[in-house]
Design an enzyme around this catalytic site. Structure first.
Site, PDB file in Angstrom:
ATOM      1  N   GLU A   1       0.820  -1.208   0.000  1.00  0.00           N
ATOM      2  CA  GLU A   1       0.000   0.000   0.000  1.00  0.00           C
ATOM      3  C   GLU A   1       0.853   1.257   0.000  1.00  0.00           C
ATOM      4  OE1 GLU A   1      -0.617  -2.694   1.718  1.00  0.00           O
ATOM      5  OE2 GLU A   1      -2.546  -3.307   0.902  1.00  0.00           O
TER       6      GLU A   1
ATOM      7  N   PRO B   1      -0.479   0.622   6.135  1.00  0.00           N
ATOM      8  CA  PRO B   1       0.882   0.592   5.580  1.00  0.00           C
ATOM      9  C   PRO B   1       1.191   1.835   4.743  1.00  0.00           C
ATOM     10  CG  PRO B   1      -0.198  -1.524   5.273  1.00  0.00           C
ATOM     11  CD  PRO B   1      -1.251  -0.573   5.791  1.00  0.00           C
TER      12      PRO B   1
ATOM     13  N   HIS C   1     -11.503  -6.226   8.460  1.00  0.00           N
ATOM     14  CA  HIS C   1     -12.287  -5.999   7.250  1.00  0.00           C
ATOM     15  C   HIS C   1     -13.549  -5.216   7.611  1.00  0.00           C
ATOM     16  CE1 HIS C   1      -9.737  -9.450   6.243  1.00  0.00           C
ATOM     17  NE2 HIS C   1      -9.828  -9.056   4.991  1.00  0.00           N
TER      18      HIS C   1
HETATM   19  C1  LIG Z   1      -1.680  -5.009   3.969  1.00  0.00           C
HETATM   20  C2  LIG Z   1      -2.707  -5.804   3.264  1.00  0.00           C
HETATM   21  N1  LIG Z   1      -3.089  -5.444   2.023  1.00  0.00           N
HETATM   22  C3  LIG Z   1      -4.031  -6.140   1.375  1.00  0.00           C
HETATM   23  C4  LIG Z   1      -4.616  -7.231   1.951  1.00  0.00           C
HETATM   24  C5  LIG Z   1      -5.697  -8.003   1.210  1.00  0.00           C
HETATM   25  N2  LIG Z   1      -5.191  -9.328   0.873  1.00  0.00           N
HETATM   26  C6  LIG Z   1      -5.482 -10.396   1.665  1.00  0.00           C
HETATM   27  S1  LIG Z   1      -4.671 -11.743   1.166  1.00  0.00           S
HETATM   28  C7  LIG Z   1      -3.948 -10.947  -0.119  1.00  0.00           C
HETATM   29  C8  LIG Z   1      -3.015 -11.685  -1.012  1.00  0.00           C
HETATM   30  C9  LIG Z   1      -1.914 -12.337  -0.255  1.00  0.00           C
HETATM   31  O1  LIG Z   1      -1.134 -13.084  -1.117  1.00  0.00           O
HETATM   32  P1  LIG Z   1       0.059 -13.954  -0.586  1.00  0.00           P
HETATM   33  O2  LIG Z   1       0.949 -13.148   0.287  1.00  0.00           O
HETATM   34  O3  LIG Z   1       0.680 -14.596  -1.766  1.00  0.00           O
HETATM   35  O4  LIG Z   1      -0.619 -15.051   0.355  1.00  0.00           O
HETATM   36  P2  LIG Z   1      -1.645 -16.203  -0.051  1.00  0.00           P
HETATM   37  O5  LIG Z   1      -3.008 -15.683   0.237  1.00  0.00           O
HETATM   38  O6  LIG Z   1      -1.453 -16.523  -1.477  1.00  0.00           O
HETATM   39  O7  LIG Z   1      -1.336 -17.344   0.838  1.00  0.00           O
HETATM   40  C10 LIG Z   1      -4.346  -9.613  -0.160  1.00  0.00           C
HETATM   41  C11 LIG Z   1      -3.937  -8.638  -1.178  1.00  0.00           C
HETATM   42  C12 LIG Z   1      -4.192  -7.578   3.237  1.00  0.00           C
HETATM   43  N3  LIG Z   1      -4.721  -8.625   3.890  1.00  0.00           N
HETATM   44  N4  LIG Z   1      -3.249  -6.860   3.878  1.00  0.00           N
END
Ligand SMILES: Cc1ncc(C[n+]2csc(CCOP(=O)(O)OP(=O)(O)O)c2C)c(N)n1
Ligand SMILES: [Mg+2]
Lengths: 324, 396
Positions: free
Chosen positions: A60, A89, A129
């Site tokens: 972010e 962030p 959320h």
């Molecule tokens: C700081 C932040 N930004 C956005 C989100 C929304 N969000 C939740 S999971 C995700 C993707 C995460 O991807 P990854 O790190 O690859 O983990 P995975 O879910 O694939 O295990 C996002 C963008 C969040 N939880 N936290």
């Protein structure tokens, strides 16, 4: 006029702005090919391409920080933060950079950008959320803060925000993203920032709300009417700048005010409104200004409907204030 | 003599010129595999006795059954949300089983399997998902955000990557106290873009903090594929820039992950510093129950990965090795199903909501004055109108 929900209205506003001004770009997580986790940018990637509808890495600070550079260089970036809870962030960029750029450069530079973020509870989202962080940003001089409650305002206010010379934090009430439907004019129009709307005229108390809580305030006012209590309801729409004249005008007439917000009570925007109203309407007040708000806790999961200042709690406050 | 302000010429690694060549880092950080396609493995690479291997396989089967069941429960409206680890079980159990039980775990949101392995009772976990009166988190967090202190399993938050510096701090503290404790931090491929990833790795490498950075590279951050998250060929290579060790391991290979984790733990405990362990796996399902991956992901890609299912690979290995036969496998699956069914019945029997006062507890060690007042205010509101807290009577 077509009927739209809030998310379609946001999408429509972005499309209108991008068609009209080639400098408008949108950036954020999942906003590109996918069209956003709430579908706010659906179809934009196909129409405007990868250069203007930008999928960013998961950062972010980068989504806002690079938007600052883009804005300085003459673009009109619209950053999407996936949930308002994840705006923090980028808090440093927003508070220390976005908000102060014009001021600290002696007005040489400006930072006209929009940061859109779905906010608020009632979707079983728990701590991360559900939050309503508007007060952090209203408290930061240099930012405008806008919160629509319905599709018509979502489109008109977003278009005004994108064209505004100042940075705007645009919080979208995700609980009513699909539930709030209404007629939305086609094409281009703006709803000016800094103008509240009296959505229900009344004489005995003024209920002030914004975003998703406007719907609760409106519901409470209807129920109050059935009990013979006549409330005015004001949808604030723009929290900074604030339409203080509209509030003073209404409360001076009704003599009673209730402020509703989801955010915790302490230092919530209701505290500021309460202070302003007692400063400006002191001799007209028939009762202390009441705040019906979230509590001083993190946003809970199971007990979220107890936490939220929904219509039944607002109705109780109306009864108390009127019979004070 | 060179003066301080003069920039010294960068010592060029003889192979640095090759860095720009496609494939360089894929070769430098080769994907380590133990389980071969035919179900065999080099005996020297098999880290555990058969009984322990079967036990870990059983955990993976249970975790899979649990995830599948919970996704169904969410569709039925019995839980609010779910985020599973289908396809990523070998990464989770390989890493969790590769450290010592005294080591702390700093999870992301897909590692409930590691908590269960650490002794989180299944019933307790299910109560957490329901957010009911028996939920250890007192109904405050959305599902899959558990914490389990008895298992040294830290508390999960949704904001991505925030746990990474926490792991570094805990391991740092352990070293200051003279304890043999290595922290295990979990995060996804998307998290490698977050500032806390950078901060955590930089701090840890600088001070040689005993941490294992277990990156579950499941190919996706919601709709964003790994290739659009970073221009780097591998995630493991990011270790280089921080001055730490990095490895890339087949994340669908329980034994490869386990071995790599053990090596990383030994290195950390010996004071040789942290390791970035990229576990290459695949998210076979949607990001969560809120997501439909058909909107952004070609189905044939998923089919390719389904053939590399970590459970199938482990099963094939165990059968071929004779550690398991078809009958034992069927029995194990039946047991798991029953265990799950029993736990579910037990968990669903508890009252659906924690008591009202829990809303105000634990914000501070003791509730503040205004919180006590707000509790009384809420109690009065509920007493005056039973609709308070009942969403069916709300505005929109
Ligand atoms: C700081 C932040 N930004 C956005 C989100 C929304 N969000 C939740 S999971 C995700 C993707 C995460 O991807 P990854 O790190 O690859 O983990 P995975 O879910 O694939 O295990 C996002 C963008 C969040 N939880 N936290
Ligand atoms: Mg991922």
């Amino acid at each position: 006029m077509p009927t739209m929900n809030v998310i379609q209205a946001v999408n429509d506003a972005l499309r209108v702005a991008m068609r009209q001004d080639p400098d408008v770009v949108v950036l954020g997580e999942d906003v590109g090919r996918f069209g956003g986790v709430f579908r706010a940018t659906q179809g934009l990637y196909d129409e405007f391409g990868a250069d203007r509808v930008i999928d960013t890495p998961l950062a972010e600070g980068g989504i806002v920080g690079t938007a600052v550079g883009m804005a300085l260089y003459g673009l009109r970036p619209v950053s999407e933060i996936q949930f308002a809870d994840f705006i923090f962030p980028a808090f440093d960029q927003i508070v220390n950079e976005v908000a102060k750029y014009r001021y600290r450069s002696g007005g040489q530079y400006a930072c006209p950008l929009v940061i859109r973020a779905p906010y608020g509870g009632g979707i079983r989202g728990g701590h991360y959320h559900s939050q309503s962080p508007e007060a952090h940003f209203i408290h930061t001089a240099g930012l405008k803060v806008v919160v629509p409650s319905n599709p018509h305002d979502a489109k008109g206010l977003l278009l005004a925000s994108i064209r505004d010379p100042d940075p705007v934090i645009f919080f979208e009430p995700k609980r009513v993203y699909r539930a709030a439907k209404g007629e939305v004019p086609e094409g281009d129009y703006v709803e000016p920032l800094g103008k509240a709307r009296v959505t229900r005229p009344g004489t005995q108390a003024t209920v002030i709300a914004w975003g998703a809580m406007w719907h609760e305030a409106d519901q409470a006012a209807r129920e109050a009417a059935a009990e013979g209590l006549d409330c005015e309801v004001i949808d604030l729409r723009s929290l900074q700048p604030l339409d203080l004249d509209a509030l003073v005008q209404s409360v001076s007439r009704t003599g009673r005010a209730i402020v509703v917000h989801e955010a915790p009570r302490t230092c919530g925007f209701g505290a500021e409104l309460s202070a302003l109203l007692q400063e400006r309407c002191f001799l007209h007040l028939e009762a202390p200004v009441r705040r019906v708000t979230g509590f001083d806790t993190p946003f809970p999961y199971t007990l979220e409907n107890e936490y939220l200042p929904r219509a039944p709690r607002i109705l109780q406050a109306i009864r108390e204030v009127v019979s004070y | 003599m060179r003066r301080e302000h003069e920039v010294s010429p960068v010592a060029r690694h003889p192979r640095l010129a090759e860095v720009d060549q496609p494939g360089f880092f894929l070769r430098e950080f080769p994907l380590q595999t133990v389980l071969r396609d035919d179900g065999t493995a080099d005996p020297a690479e098999v880290p555990l006795a058969d009984a322990d291997l079967v036990m870990l396989y059983r955990w993976m089967v249970l975790n899979r059954a649990l995830d599948e069941r919970m996704i169904t429960l969410q569709r039925q409206g019995r839980i609010g949300f779910y985020i599973g680890s289908i396809g990523e079980e070998a990464t989770i159990f390989g890493t969790a089983a590769g450290v010592e039980t005294r080591d702390w775990i700093f999870p992301c949101y897909r590692e409930h399997g590691a908590a269960l392995l650490r002794g989180l009772p299944l019933v307790t976990y299910l109560c957490d998902l329901f957010g009911n009166a028996r939920d250890v988190m007192k109904g405050r967090q959305m599902p899959c955000h558990e914490a389990w202190r008895p298992g040294r399993f830290a508390s999960i938050s949704s904001p991505i990557a925030t746990q990474i510096p926490h792991a570094v701090g805990a391991a740092w503290a352990a070293r200051l106290k003279g304890d043999d404790m290595v922290a295990l931090a979990y995060f996804g491929d998307g998290a490698t873009s977050a500032h806390d990833f950078h901060t955590g790795l930089n701090f840890a490498a600088l001070r040689k903090i005993p941490v294992i950075f277990a990156c579950r590279n499941n190919g996706w951050a919601i709709s964003v594929p790994r290739e659009r998250q970073t221009a780097a060929e591998t995630l493991a290579q990011k270790a280089l820039a921080y001055g730490m060790h990095g490895e890339r391991v087949d994340g669908n290979d329980l034994l490869a992950v386990l071995n790599a984790t053990r090596r990383a733990r030994a290195r950390a405990a010996a004071g040789e510093g942290p390791t970035l362990l990229e576990c290459v796996t695949y998210r076979l399902e949607g990001h969560s129950t809120s997501d439909d991956p058909r909107a952004y992901r070609p189905a044939d890609l998923v089919e390719t990965w389904k053939r590399k299912d970590p459970l199938l690979r482990m099963r094939r290995f165990l059968l071929r090795r004779g550690a398991l036969d078809e009958a034992a496998d069927a029995k194990l699956r039946d047991e798991v199903r029953e265990e799950l069914q029993r736990a579910l019945r037990e968990a669903e029997a508890f009252p659906p909501k924690p008591p009202l006062e829990t809303l105000f507890e634990d914000v501070y060690a003791e509730p503040l004055r205004q919180q006590r007042e707000q509790l009384r205010e809420l109690e009065a509101a509920v007493a005056a109108d039973p609709r308070v807290g009942n969403p069916r009577h709300a505005g929109t």
